[in-house]
Design a protein around this motif. Structure first.
Motif, PDB file in Angstrom:
ATOM      1  N   GLU A  26      -5.081  32.742  19.499  1.00  0.00           N
ATOM      2  CA  GLU A  26      -5.404  32.328  18.144  1.00  0.00           C
ATOM      3  C   GLU A  26      -6.885  32.435  17.837  1.00  0.00           C
ATOM      4  O   GLU A  26      -7.273  32.801  16.738  1.00  0.00           O
ATOM      5  N   ASN A  27      -7.757  32.163  18.744  1.00  0.00           N
ATOM      6  CA  ASN A  27      -9.187  32.154  18.452  1.00  0.00           C
ATOM      7  C   ASN A  27      -9.944  32.401  19.742  1.00  0.00           C
ATOM      8  O   ASN A  27      -9.475  32.115  20.838  1.00  0.00           O
ATOM      9  N   GLY A  28     -11.203  32.948  19.556  1.00  0.00           N
ATOM     10  CA  GLY A  28     -12.051  33.217  20.716  1.00  0.00           C
ATOM     11  C   GLY A  28     -12.978  34.373  20.434  1.00  0.00           C
ATOM     12  O   GLY A  28     -12.575  35.393  19.863  1.00  0.00           O
ATOM     13  N   THR A  29     -14.234  34.196  20.801  1.00  0.00           N
ATOM     14  CA  THR A  29     -15.238  35.246  20.593  1.00  0.00           C
ATOM     15  C   THR A  29     -15.000  36.370  21.576  1.00  0.00           C
ATOM     16  O   THR A  29     -14.830  36.137  22.786  1.00  0.00           O
ATOM     17  N   GLY A  30     -14.968  37.580  21.044  1.00  0.00           N
ATOM     18  CA  GLY A  30     -14.769  38.748  21.877  1.00  0.00           C
ATOM     19  C   GLY A  30     -16.057  39.161  22.583  1.00  0.00           C
ATOM     20  O   GLY A  30     -17.144  38.643  22.288  1.00  0.00           O
ATOM     21  N   PRO A  31     -15.950  40.033  23.571  1.00  0.00           N
ATOM     22  CA  PRO A  31     -14.709  40.666  24.049  1.00  0.00           C
ATOM     23  C   PRO A  31     -13.918  39.703  24.921  1.00  0.00           C
ATOM     24  O   PRO A  31     -14.486  38.870  25.604  1.00  0.00           O
ATOM     25  N   VAL A  32     -12.577  39.843  24.864  1.00  0.00           N
ATOM     26  CA  VAL A  32     -11.686  39.009  25.644  1.00  0.00           C
ATOM     27  C   VAL A  32     -10.990  39.882  26.668  1.00  0.00           C
ATOM     28  O   VAL A  32     -10.465  40.948  26.332  1.00  0.00           O
ATOM     29  N   ASN A  33     -10.994  39.410  27.938  1.00  0.00           N
ATOM     30  CA  ASN A  33     -10.346  40.140  29.029  1.00  0.00           C
ATOM     31  C   ASN A  33      -9.047  39.425  29.373  1.00  0.00           C
ATOM     32  O   ASN A  33      -9.003  38.193  29.442  1.00  0.00           O
ATOM     33  N   TYR A  34      -7.973  40.189  29.633  1.00  0.00           N
ATOM     34  CA  TYR A  34      -6.660  39.632  29.900  1.00  0.00           C
ATOM     35  C   TYR A  34      -6.231  40.006  31.316  1.00  0.00           C
ATOM     36  O   TYR A  34      -6.451  41.134  31.764  1.00  0.00           O
ATOM     37  N   ILE A  35      -5.586  39.037  31.982  1.00  0.00           N
ATOM     38  CA  ILE A  35      -5.036  39.254  33.322  1.00  0.00           C
ATOM     39  C   ILE A  35      -3.607  38.744  33.302  1.00  0.00           C
ATOM     40  O   ILE A  35      -3.344  37.603  32.901  1.00  0.00           O
ATOM     41  N   TRP A  36      -2.662  39.573  33.817  1.00  0.00           N
ATOM     42  CA  TRP A  36      -1.250  39.215  33.889  1.00  0.00           C
ATOM     43  C   TRP A  36      -0.892  38.904  35.339  1.00  0.00           C
ATOM     44  O   TRP A  36      -1.204  39.687  36.239  1.00  0.00           O
ATOM     45  N   GLU A  37      -0.263  37.723  35.568  1.00  0.00           N
ATOM     46  CA  GLU A  37       0.168  37.305  36.900  1.00  0.00           C
ATOM     47  C   GLU A  37       1.680  37.144  36.923  1.00  0.00           C
ATOM     48  O   GLU A  37       2.274  36.654  35.954  1.00  0.00           O
ATOM     49  N   GLN A  38       2.268  37.543  38.071  1.00  0.00           N
ATOM     50  CA  GLN A  38       3.708  37.389  38.266  1.00  0.00           C
ATOM     51  C   GLN A  38       3.943  36.605  39.556  1.00  0.00           C
ATOM     52  O   GLN A  38       3.354  36.911  40.598  1.00  0.00           O
ATOM     53  N   THR A  39       4.822  35.585  39.500  1.00  0.00           N
ATOM     54  CA  THR A  39       5.251  34.828  40.682  1.00  0.00           C
ATOM     55  C   THR A  39       6.698  35.163  40.921  1.00  0.00           C
ATOM     56  O   THR A  39       7.570  34.846  40.105  1.00  0.00           O
ATOM     57  N   THR A  40       6.968  35.840  42.049  1.00  0.00           N
ATOM     58  CA  THR A  40       8.311  36.324  42.348  1.00  0.00           C
ATOM     59  C   THR A  40       9.184  35.185  42.851  1.00  0.00           C
ATOM     60  O   THR A  40       8.757  34.037  42.990  1.00  0.00           O
ATOM     61  N   LEU A  41      10.450  35.543  43.184  1.00  0.00           N
ATOM     62  CA  LEU A  41      11.401  34.537  43.632  1.00  0.00           C
ATOM     63  C   LEU A  41      11.026  33.942  44.983  1.00  0.00           C
ATOM     64  O   LEU A  41      11.411  32.813  45.299  1.00  0.00           O
ATOM     65  N   ASP A  42      10.310  34.710  45.810  1.00  0.00           N
ATOM     66  CA  ASP A  42       9.893  34.178  47.110  1.00  0.00           C
ATOM     67  C   ASP A  42       8.553  33.446  47.021  1.00  0.00           C
ATOM     68  O   ASP A  42       7.864  33.274  48.028  1.00  0.00           O
ATOM     69  N   ASN A  43       8.164  33.080  45.778  1.00  0.00           N
ATOM     70  CA  ASN A  43       6.950  32.275  45.535  1.00  0.00           C
ATOM     71  C   ASN A  43       5.675  33.026  45.895  1.00  0.00           C
ATOM     72  O   ASN A  43       4.680  32.431  46.284  1.00  0.00           O
ATOM     73  N   THR A  44       5.702  34.328  45.744  1.00  0.00           N
ATOM     74  CA  THR A  44       4.516  35.157  45.959  1.00  0.00           C
ATOM     75  C   THR A  44       3.915  35.517  44.602  1.00  0.00           C
ATOM     76  O   THR A  44       4.630  35.997  43.711  1.00  0.00           O
ATOM     77  N   THR A  45       2.610  35.305  44.439  1.00  0.00           N
ATOM     78  CA  THR A  45       1.928  35.579  43.169  1.00  0.00           C
ATOM     79  C   THR A  45       1.103  36.848  43.312  1.00  0.00           C
ATOM     80  O   THR A  45       0.345  37.007  44.293  1.00  0.00           O
ATOM     81  N   ARG A  46       1.253  37.748  42.329  1.00  0.00           N
ATOM     82  CA  ARG A  46       0.485  38.993  42.336  1.00  0.00           C
ATOM     83  C   ARG A  46      -0.001  39.297  40.926  1.00  0.00           C
ATOM     84  O   ARG A  46       0.559  38.794  39.939  1.00  0.00           O
ATOM     85  N   ILE A  47      -1.092  40.084  40.834  1.00  0.00           N
ATOM     86  CA  ILE A  47      -1.628  40.510  39.523  1.00  0.00           C
ATOM     87  C   ILE A  47      -0.854  41.751  39.081  1.00  0.00           C
ATOM     88  O   ILE A  47      -0.855  42.786  39.762  1.00  0.00           O
ATOM     89  N   MET A  48      -0.215  41.603  37.958  1.00  0.00           N
ATOM     90  CA  MET A  48       0.631  42.697  37.471  1.00  0.00           C
ATOM     91  C   MET A  48      -0.162  43.674  36.620  1.00  0.00           C
ATOM     92  O   MET A  48       0.029  44.899  36.703  1.00  0.00           O
ATOM     93  N   ALA A  49      -1.064  43.202  35.751  1.00  0.00           N
ATOM     94  CA  ALA A  49      -1.832  44.082  34.861  1.00  0.00           C
ATOM     95  C   ALA A  49      -3.127  43.377  34.477  1.00  0.00           C
ATOM     96  O   ALA A  49      -3.241  42.141  34.576  1.00  0.00           O
ATOM     97  N   GLN A  50      -4.143  44.155  34.019  1.00  0.00           N
ATOM     98  CA  GLN A  50      -5.426  43.608  33.606  1.00  0.00           C
ATOM     99  C   GLN A  50      -5.883  44.295  32.325  1.00  0.00           C
ATOM    100  O   GLN A  50      -5.404  45.380  31.945  1.00  0.00           O
TER     101      GLN A  50
END
Length: 836
Positions: free
Chosen positions: A184-208
């Motif tokens: 909704e709001n925020g001074t740019g530039p804004v960087n985005y990071i996508w995280e996924q936690t699989t069924l075995d409780n492992t977290t990985r970065i999916m996209a940036q």
């Protein structure tokens, strides 16, 4: 400049001064001085200093804009909005304190920091972004110095919490989808990071970097929790987790059999065991499972459990998995064969036989199909040591060595190998142990016989000394309970023990005896105040009991450290009476012992003697130490010899009122345990207004002698009398010495002082003459002459004072001698000696 009333106006080179008489030269900056007559005096400020900085602020936070490190004499803050070139005043200080303009209220909570030209802005709004100009004028010794501070304020906005938007929250495997991270709001530039936690409780970065993620081929690996993180120069924030559910399956099922056992025909299981069949077919939503036994539905669910599988359960088991959401299914079939050997392993033991004279080896392993095969080793020829399900072997007891080991082997077609059990026979160690106890206050007799250990266990039974059986026979231990009776005293009871490895019986004998007590001394005497020990010895006693003591009042003695101390052992007991007293402790003491077959007691007479009476004491002198009458000195005497360990001094106050007294005042002890060698004592604590009586008694240990005659303290004698007598005697001695010296001086100097000599001695000339008419008078005069010579010469060693103090003797003049002239001079020598 702060002390003057002049006003400074600072303007830019491009601005027009409304108070000036001319337009400023746009090519230079000028400082004007407004005089009181509205005239302006332009001073050369020298070289103007320009400083430009950039700073960032955060919305709703605080920021400080500095205008130099020192407080200028005059400063003006201006503000230029982005996209414009107009400078508008925010605050100024012309030497009379800072003033804020209306514009300052739109820029946040703006204030001037004390003792500086810097401004502080709290709760920074977004409208505060722009160019801030501070014109500062310093009045120095070298002249006015002008500074321009340009501050570019960039107001940053933190990113808000992002959120995730899914094109499809439950896509099927193989399809495409996209995910977007909304902000909704925020001074740019804004960087985005996508995280996924699989069924075995492992977290990985999916996209940036990108807020949008496209998935062209959805697989089951994309199932899990997703979260996006948004970050700018101010902060970072993360969204809540969003679940992405991928729909797929079911795959071909896999069946797990527990316990796991594989044969040529498939799976196998042992009868009466619990068998679990687990069917797993990956699917989302989870698969629904249906179990079939020989094509008949028997269960619905992933796990089919047979708690007690039987031989009739052998057959084909099929698992059908289906996905109701996709309307798909899959199936798998297995074969299960049930084998049922006997449970566990063979059990074997040794049992007594033939009235505990021989051994029987017994082995059993029942159940299974077919029956298990059993045999004993070592194998004895001619003996029946083999069998199915059960096998027994009889072994001669006395001929079997101690600690012999026998082994039973078993086998079954359902087992890959054989199994066995072993047993060992040994005899109990030592001999049977027998004890007798009295229970419930000697109401019952309990006989205990034990011969623990060994295998098999020994057989025990009780019998009287006449061979009559008592009670029942028991293994390992045997307890016989009888009513207590004095008739059992002196009788014996026998415990018999039989074990197969011994050819003869073993036994132990108990002989019951009533207690018998003796003492070392039946008569004990002691002086009072001492500790005395009474001893009681238990000679015969079974079953065992304790010795009980009773004092001279026939009371049961309980140990009290201040009076009675008890010491017990198995065969004796001591009673110590502490600090004996002749009146309380003398008398008959008893020690008693009772068991289940009798009892006894013996007396011990204790005589507590008193110490001899000490001699009487006589008070020799008792007098107040001082006239204050608070302390008393007392002296005493002992008339006769005797044993003394101390003295006791007592006093009491004598009432001053006359008449009858119902009760005399009590005697109070002033001193006790005084050393027997002293004969004087000083007492304190007397009331000068009271009358006291004092008495003293001698003490021999605890025997107190008769009190002395009570006496009252006397007042001390007048102490000035000896001083007066001494002074008088001293004065008389001094006067006598002076008189003697004066006479000696006059006699020795009579020629020099005839008048003094005649005045003292002339009137006695007639009495001093002495006619020498007889020979003895001559000798006397010769003696006087000798004395005179000794006076003027050296004194004799053995001279006595009496020779110089000869008294004049009266003489009678013979009638035949002519009368002597009284005026004729007579020579007289007087020697005076003073003795002290």
């Amino acid at each position: 400049m702060a002390g003057r009333s002049d006003t400074l106006i600072l303007v830019s080179a491009h601005d027009h001064c409304t108070l000036c008489s001319e337009v400023l030269d746009p090519g230079e900056d000028t400082v004007y001085k407004e005089a009181k007559n509205n005239g302006l005096e332009i001073l050369d400020p020298g070289e103007v200093v320009y400083m430009e900085t950039r700073t960032n602020g955060v919305v709703e936070k605080g920021v400080i804009l500095e205008c130099g490190s020192l407080l200028p004499d005059v400063f003006i803050w201006g503000f230029t909005m982005p996209g414009t070139a107009t400078i508008r005043a925010v605050a100024y200080n012309f030497g009379k304190g800072p003033k804020l303009q209306k514009l300052a209220k739109t820029l946040g909570e703006l204030s001037i920091i004390q003792k500086s030209a810097s401004i502080s802005i709290a709760k920074l709004p977004l409208a505060a972004q722009g160019l801030y100009t501070c014109q500062a004028l310093y009045d120095t010794a070298q002249g006015a110095k002008l500074y321009y501070y340009y501050i570019h304020l960039h107001v940053l906005v933190p990113v808000t919490r992002p959120y995730i938007v899914l094109s499809d929250s439950s896509p099927s495997e193989g399809k495409s989808m996209w995910m977007r991270c909304g902000l909704e709001n925020g001074t740019g530039p804004v960087n985005y990071i996508w995280e996924q936690t699989t069924l075995d409780n492992t977290t990985r970065i999916m996209a940036q970097s990108n807020s949008l993620v496209n998935i062209t081929w959805v697989s089951r690996n994309h199932t899990g929790w997703y979260r996006c993180l948004a970050r700018n120069e101010v902060n970072q924030a993360q969204s809540e987790r969003t679940w992405l559910d991928i729909i797929f399956g079911p795959d071909v099922p896999s069946i797990e059999v527990t316990p796991y056992s594989v044969t040529e025909r498939g799976y196998s299981a042992l009868e009466r065991e619990t068998v679990s069949l687990l069917c797993q077919a990956p699917s989302n939503p989870p698969s629904q499972y249906i179990w079939f036994y020989n094509n008949s539905q028997v269960y619905m669910g992933p796990t089919f459990t047979i708690t007690r599988i039987l031989r009739m359960h052998t057959g084909h088991y099929a698992c059908l998995a289906q996905n109701s959401y996709l309307n798909t299914r899959s199936k798998k079939t297995i074969t299960l064969t049930v084998y049922y050997p006997p449970d566990g392993s063979p059990s074997c033991t040794v049992r007594p036989t033939n009235n505990y004279t021989d051994l029987t080896l017994w082995c059993s392993w029942e159940g299974g199909y077919p029956h298990a095969s059993l045999h004993w080793s070592p194998f004895l020829p001619g003996a029946n040591g083999q069998g199915y399900a059960n096998a027994t072997l009889t072994q001669r007891g006395p001929g079997t060595a101690n600690n012999s080991v026998f082994e039973c082997h078993g086998s079954h077609v359902a087992l890959t190998g054989s199994t066995s059990c072993s047993t060992r026979t040994w005899h109990p160690p030592g001999e049977p142990q027998c004890y007798a106890y009295a229970t419930r206050n000697n109401e019952y007799l309990m006989f205990s016989c034990s011969w623990e250990g060994g295998f098999p266990r020994a057989l025990l039974w009780w019998a009287s000394s006449m061979g009559e059986a008592q009670g029942k026979s028991e293994e390992n231990s045997n307890i016989l309970v009888l009513h207590s009776s004095a008739t059992y005293s002196g009788k014996s009871f026998v415990c018999h023990a039989q074990h197969p490895l011994f050819s003869e019986r073993k036994q132990c004998v108990l002989k019951l005896e009533a207690p018998v007590l003796v003492t070392q001394r039946s008569m004990v005497s002691v002086y009072e105040g001492s500790d005395v020990q009474l001893t009681c010895i238990l000679k015969a006693n079974y079953p065992a009991t304790e010795i009980t003591w009773y004092n001279n009042l026939k009371q049961h003695v309980i140990e009290t450290p201040s009076k009675y101390v008890l010491q017990h052992a198995a065969a004796w007991s001591n009673l110590t009476v502490r600090e004996t007293d002749g009146l309380r402790d003398s008398g008959q003491y008893w020690c008693s012992a009772t068991n289940a077959v009798g009892g006894t007691e013996i007396p011990i007479h204790l005589l507590v003697k008193r110490y001899p009476m000490p001699p009487n004491v006589t008070i020799n002198k008792i007098v107040y130490s001082t006239h204050q009458q608070t302390e008393v000195d007392i002296d005493w005497l002992i008339k006769t010899e005797g044993d003394i360990t101390g003295f006791i001094i007592e006093r009491r106050r004598v009432p001053t009122t006359e008449g009858k007294r119902d009760v005399d005042p009590p005697w109070l002890k002033v001193a006790v345990n005084l050393d027997p060698s002293i004969r004087t004592y000083k007492m304190g604590g007397f009331d000068p207004t009271g009358l006291y009586a004092v008495r003293i008694m001698a003490v021999n240990h605890r025997t107190v002698g008769h009190p002395s005659e009570e006496k009252r303290p006397a007042m001390p004698s007048f102490n000035a009398y000896p001083a007066v007598i001494g002074a008088a005697i001293g004065g008389m001695i001094i006067a006598a010495i002076i008189t003697v010296l004066l006479f000696m001086y006059i006699v020795r100097n009579r020629n020099n002082n005839p008048r003094l000599h005649d005045m003292l001695f002339g009137i006695r000339n007639s009495q001093s003459r002495e006619n020498i008419n007889y020979p003895e008078d001559e000798s006397v005069g010769g003696a006087e002459g000798d004395v005179s010579r000794e006076e003027h010469g050296s004194p004799g060693k053995n001279r006595r004072p009496e020779a110089a103090m000869t008294s004049p003797r009266a003489t009678v003049s013979p009638p035949d001698l002519p009368p002597r002239d009284d005026n004729e001079p007579v020579s007289v020598t007087i020697t005076v000696m003073a003795t002290s």
